[in-house]
Scaffold this motif. Structure first.
Motif, short mmCIF file in Angstrom:
data_model
loop_
_atom_site.label_atom_id
_atom_site.label_comp_id
_atom_site.label_asym_id
_atom_site.label_seq_id
_atom_site.Cartn_x
_atom_site.Cartn_y
_atom_site.Cartn_z
N PRO A 125 76.87 0.40 23.48
CA PRO A 125 76.17 1.15 22.42
C PRO A 125 76.63 2.56 22.57
O PRO A 125 76.82 2.98 23.63
CB PRO A 125 74.88 0.74 22.35
CG PRO A 125 74.62 0.31 23.77
CD PRO A 125 75.85 -0.24 24.11
N PHE A 126 76.49 3.64 21.50
CA PHE A 126 76.54 4.87 21.67
C PHE A 126 75.19 5.66 22.14
O PHE A 126 74.12 4.92 21.87
CB PHE A 126 77.00 5.74 20.51
CG PHE A 126 78.34 5.41 20.23
CD1 PHE A 126 79.32 5.70 20.76
CD2 PHE A 126 78.94 4.52 18.89
CE1 PHE A 126 80.71 5.39 20.40
CE2 PHE A 126 79.97 4.45 18.40
CZ PHE A 126 81.03 4.59 19.28
N LEU A 127 75.21 6.81 22.85
CA LEU A 127 74.08 7.60 23.03
C LEU A 127 73.63 8.13 21.81
O LEU A 127 74.30 8.71 20.95
CB LEU A 127 74.00 8.39 24.10
CG LEU A 127 74.71 8.02 25.37
CD1 LEU A 127 74.96 9.09 26.38
CD2 LEU A 127 73.87 7.02 26.14
N ASN A 128 72.14 8.08 21.70
CA ASN A 128 71.66 8.67 20.54
C ASN A 128 71.03 10.26 20.88
O ASN A 128 69.99 10.36 21.46
CB ASN A 128 70.36 7.94 20.07
CG ASN A 128 69.79 8.47 19.04
OD1 ASN A 128 70.26 9.60 18.12
ND2 ASN A 128 68.45 8.15 18.35
N TRP A 129 71.78 11.19 20.57
CA TRP A 129 71.56 12.49 20.82
C TRP A 129 70.49 13.06 19.97
O TRP A 129 69.98 14.30 20.33
CB TRP A 129 72.79 13.43 20.85
CG TRP A 129 73.63 13.02 22.01
CD1 TRP A 129 74.57 12.11 22.09
CD2 TRP A 129 73.58 13.56 23.40
NE1 TRP A 129 75.09 12.17 23.51
CE2 TRP A 129 74.51 13.13 24.12
CE3 TRP A 129 72.75 14.31 23.91
CZ2 TRP A 129 74.66 13.31 25.37
CZ3 TRP A 129 73.00 14.78 25.37
CH2 TRP A 129 73.89 14.10 26.17
N ASP A 130 69.96 12.38 18.91
CA ASP A 130 68.82 12.94 18.17
C ASP A 130 67.69 12.97 18.45
O ASP A 130 66.78 13.55 18.29
CB ASP A 130 69.18 12.44 16.66
CG ASP A 130 70.31 12.77 15.98
OD1 ASP A 130 70.69 13.90 16.21
OD2 ASP A 130 70.90 12.00 15.16
N GLU A 131 67.49 11.75 19.72
CA GLU A 131 66.23 11.74 20.40
C GLU A 131 66.03 12.64 21.50
O GLU A 131 66.98 12.50 22.39
CB GLU A 131 66.36 10.07 20.79
CG GLU A 131 64.94 9.64 21.26
CD GLU A 131 63.74 9.40 20.01
OE1 GLU A 131 62.58 9.58 20.15
OE2 GLU A 131 64.38 9.22 18.83
N ASP A 132 65.02 13.34 21.51
CA ASP A 132 64.90 14.13 22.66
C ASP A 132 64.36 13.55 24.01
O ASP A 132 63.48 12.47 23.83
CB ASP A 132 63.90 15.22 22.32
CG ASP A 132 64.38 16.20 21.08
OD1 ASP A 132 65.62 16.43 21.23
OD2 ASP A 132 63.59 16.68 20.32
N VAL A 133 64.79 13.86 25.03
CA VAL A 133 64.30 13.35 26.26
C VAL A 133 63.01 14.22 26.90
O VAL A 133 63.17 15.52 27.02
CB VAL A 133 65.48 13.50 27.33
CG1 VAL A 133 65.01 12.97 28.65
CG2 VAL A 133 66.63 12.41 26.93
N GLU A 134 61.81 13.60 26.90
CA GLU A 134 60.81 14.43 27.13
C GLU A 134 60.68 13.95 28.93
O GLU A 134 60.16 13.07 29.19
CB GLU A 134 59.54 13.87 26.57
CG GLU A 134 59.55 14.27 25.29
CD GLU A 134 58.34 13.39 24.41
OE1 GLU A 134 57.69 13.20 25.07
OE2 GLU A 134 58.35 13.44 23.14
N TRP A 135 61.07 15.19 29.62
CA TRP A 135 61.06 14.80 31.04
C TRP A 135 59.81 14.63 31.91
O TRP A 135 59.44 13.94 32.82
CB TRP A 135 61.72 15.94 31.77
CG TRP A 135 63.31 16.12 31.38
CD1 TRP A 135 63.81 16.68 30.35
CD2 TRP A 135 64.38 15.38 31.96
NE1 TRP A 135 65.33 16.21 30.18
CE2 TRP A 135 65.34 15.59 31.39
CE3 TRP A 135 64.32 14.56 33.04
CZ2 TRP A 135 66.93 15.11 31.85
CZ3 TRP A 135 65.90 13.88 33.69
CH2 TRP A 135 67.08 14.32 33.04
N ASP A 136 58.73 15.17 31.17
CA ASP A 136 57.47 15.02 31.53
C ASP A 136 56.47 13.80 31.04
O ASP A 136 55.35 13.74 31.25
CB ASP A 136 56.55 16.44 31.50
CG ASP A 136 56.52 16.86 29.90
OD1 ASP A 136 57.18 16.07 29.27
OD2 ASP A 136 55.72 17.64 29.61
N ASN A 137 57.21 13.10 30.32
CA ASN A 137 56.50 11.97 29.55
C ASN A 137 56.48 11.01 30.71
O ASN A 137 57.21 10.57 31.48
CB ASN A 137 57.45 11.20 28.63
CG ASN A 137 56.86 10.26 27.64
OD1 ASN A 137 56.06 9.34 28.19
ND2 ASN A 137 56.84 10.22 26.42
N GLU A 138 54.97 10.44 30.65
CA GLU A 138 54.77 9.37 32.12
C GLU A 138 55.21 7.98 31.76
O GLU A 138 55.60 7.57 32.59
CB GLU A 138 53.21 9.12 31.93
CG GLU A 138 52.34 10.49 32.11
CD GLU A 138 50.87 10.19 32.08
OE1 GLU A 138 50.51 8.85 31.80
OE2 GLU A 138 50.06 11.04 32.52
#
Length: 442
Positions: A125-138
C-alpha cells in the motif's frame, strides 16, 4: 472485474477515436494545450552555450597539470544557492514521518492507502500523507517508541529520534546498462538477452524491464561529527552540536553529506514534485540531479568565457580591497573575508547568472566520477564521466569531482577551471551540494 473491463473498453474506444481523427490527415495527438514550464522555485535558468572548459592561458601553473577543452552544454535550471540546512531538514523530516506512517499503518489503516479508486488492492500500500501523525497521541506512543533512542543512550534523559533509523529507500533506472545493445529486447525471440550488474556488483539475468531498476537504501542524517573528525587539534564541538538542527543555522549550507546522500536527496526531490503534479493531472518535469562537472563550471563562469573566478576578475578582492568569497585568505586569517567557517548562503554577490557561492563557502559535489584524463575521452557535447562504484572497488574508483573550493581552501581552489575530488562515501564539513534540472526545450 466488470469495472476493469468497462474501463478497458472506454480506453480502446478513445484510442481508436484518436487514430481516426483529422479527416485522414497526420495531425498528431493533442494532450490538451501547450506545455509551459514555470521557473522552478529557488532555481535560475542557465542558457545553452559553449565554453572552454578547464584552465586558461593565464593560469600557467594549472595548465601544466590540466587540460582545456571546448564543450557545449544544453540549457538547464540550477539552484540559486547550495542546499541549506533547513531545506535538507525537510528531507530528513519526510523520511522520519514516512517511517512513522509505515509503523502506524500496521495497526491503524487510515495511515495507508490499500485500494485504488476502483476498489482494487494496492500491494504494497501507499502511505497516506493526508493523515497527520500526532506524536503525543497516547495510542501511537507505544508504536512510535521504537523510533527513539533507547533509554540507556539518552543524554539527560532527553527523548530524541534515533537518527540511525532514518533510512531512505529509493530506486532508479540504470539507463547506461539498458542502452547497451546486447541488453536490448529481441523482437524475434520475444525475450531479453545479456546480463546486468546491480549496484552491489551481482550479476542479474534480464528477464524483464525490472532488471534495470536498481534499489538501494541510505541513512539520510548528516554526519555532524565531521566538524571534529576533519580537523586534528581544533575546537569545533559547538558546530558539531548545533550546526545542522539549530534555527540559527537554517540558511547555512548543509555539510556532512556524502555523495550517495546527495544523490538520494535529488531522487526524493524529484518524486516529491512529480507526485504532486501528477496528483493534479499535470505532466511530470525532468529529474532533479547533481550537476555534471562541465555543467557546474559552465554555470560558475556566468557567461564569461575565460574568467578565472565566477565574478570575472583576476583577483579575490574588489577595487575597495574587500574579499569576494568565503575562503582561506592570506596565511590563515580566516576572518578577513567576513567569515570564519561556513556562513549563510548568498552573503556575497552572485555571478552574472545570478548564482551565489559558486566559489567558496562550501565546495560542491558533482555527478561526475573523477579521472585525470577524462577531458581526453569524454564527448564535447554535455561531457561527463560516470562510474557507479561497487562496494569492493578500490578507492581510486570511488572518486567524485568536487568544485568551487570552500571556507578552508586557499584561492587556487576557487578558480573556475580547478578540479579536485573526494571519495563518494566520505563526509566533510566543507562539502555541500546544489541541484540542477534539465530544461525542456532549448
Amino acid at each position: 472485474m466488470k469495472k476493469v473491463l468497462a474501463l478497458s473498453v472506454i480506453v480502446i474506444t478513445i484510442l481508436s477515436g484518436c487514430g481516426q481523427s483529422g479527416n485522414g490527415e497526420l495531425v498528431g495527438v493533442s494532450r490538451g494545450g501547450s506545455f509551459y514550464e514555470p521557473d522552478p522555485f529557488g532555481m535560475l535558468f542557465i542558457p545553452q552555450g559553449s565554453f572552454t572548459m578547464g584552465p586558461n592561458d593565464m593560469d600557467v601553473a594549472n595548465t601544466m597539470s590540466s587540460q582545456s577543452k571546448v564543450v557545449s552544454i544544453r540549457s538547464f535550471w540550477m539552484d540559486e544557492t547550495e542546499i541549506t540546512n533547513t531545506e535538507y531538514r525537510q528531507f530528513v523530516y519526510w523520511v522520519r514521518d514516512s517511517i512513522a506512517r509505515r509503523l502506524l499503518g500496521e495497526q491503524f489503516e487510515e495511515f495507508l492507502i490499500a485500494e485504488d479508486y476502483l476498489g482494487n488492492e494496492i500491494d504494497p500500500p501507499f502511505l497516506n500523507w493526508d493523515e497527520d501523525v500526532e506524536w503525543d497521541n497516547e495510542e501511537y506512543a507505544e508504536i512510535l517508541d521504537e523510533m527513539y533512542l533507547p533509554e540507556n543512550e539518552r543524554f539527560y534523559r532527553r527523548k530524541e529520534i534515533d537518527s540511525r533509523k532514518l533510512i531512505y529507500e529509493y530506486e532508479w533506472v540504470d539507463l547506461l546498462q539498458a542502452a547497451n545493445k546486447s541488453n536490448r529486447y529481441n523482437f524475434e525471440t520475444k525475450s531479453y538477452e545479456g546480463v546486468v550488474y546491480d549496484q552491489f556488483g551481482k550479476e542479474r539475468e534480464i528477464k524483464d524491464r525490472s532488471a534495470f531498476i536498481m534499489k538501494d537504501a541510505v541513512n539520510v542524517y548528516p554526519d555532524t561529527l565531521c566538524w571534529i573528525a576533519d580537523f586534528t587539534y581544533s575546537f569545533n564541538e559547538p558546530w558539531t552540536e548545533k550546526y545542522f538542527w539549530h534555527p540559527g543555522f537554517d540558511e547555512y549550507p548543509v555539510v556532512g553529506v556524502n555523495w550517495k546522500q546527495a544523490t538520494a536527496f535529488c531522487i526524493w526531490r524529484t518524486q516529491l514534485l512529480n507526485n504532486y503534479l501528477m496528483h493534479k493531472g499535470e505532466p511530470p518535469v525532468m529529474n532533479y540531479r547533481l550537476p555534471t562537472e562541465a555543467e557546474w563550471e559552465y554555470a560558475a563562469r556566468g557567461g564569461l568565457e575565460h574568467a578565472i573566478y565566477p565574478w570575472g576578475g583576476m583577483y579575490t578582492r574588489n577595487d575597495k580591497g574587500c574579499f569576494l568569497a568565503n575562503f582561506k585568505p592570506l596565511r590563515g586569517r580566516y576572518g578577513d573575508d567576513g567569515g570564519m567557517q561556513a556562513i549563510s548562503v548568498g552573503s556575497y554577490s552572485p555571478n552574472d547568472y545570478g548564482l551565489f557561492d559558486m566559489s567558496g563557502n562550501v565546495a560542491e559535489w558533482t555527478s561526475s566520477a573523477f579521472d585525470e584524463s577524462s577531458y581526453t575521452f569524454t564527448h564535447d557535447f554535455n561531457p561527463t564521466y560516470k562510474y557507479n562504484a561497487l562496494p569492493d572497488d578500490p578507492h581510486v574508483m570511488k572518486r567524485k569531482v568536487i568544485r568551487g573550493g570552500s571556507w578552508k581552501d586557499i584561492g587556487f581552489f576557487l578558480q573556475n577551471g580547478t578540479r579536485t575530488y573526494e571519495y563518494q562515501d566520505s563526509t566533510k564539513s566543507y562539502i555541500g551540494f546544489r541541484c540542477v534540472r534539465d530544461y525542456i526545450g532549448e
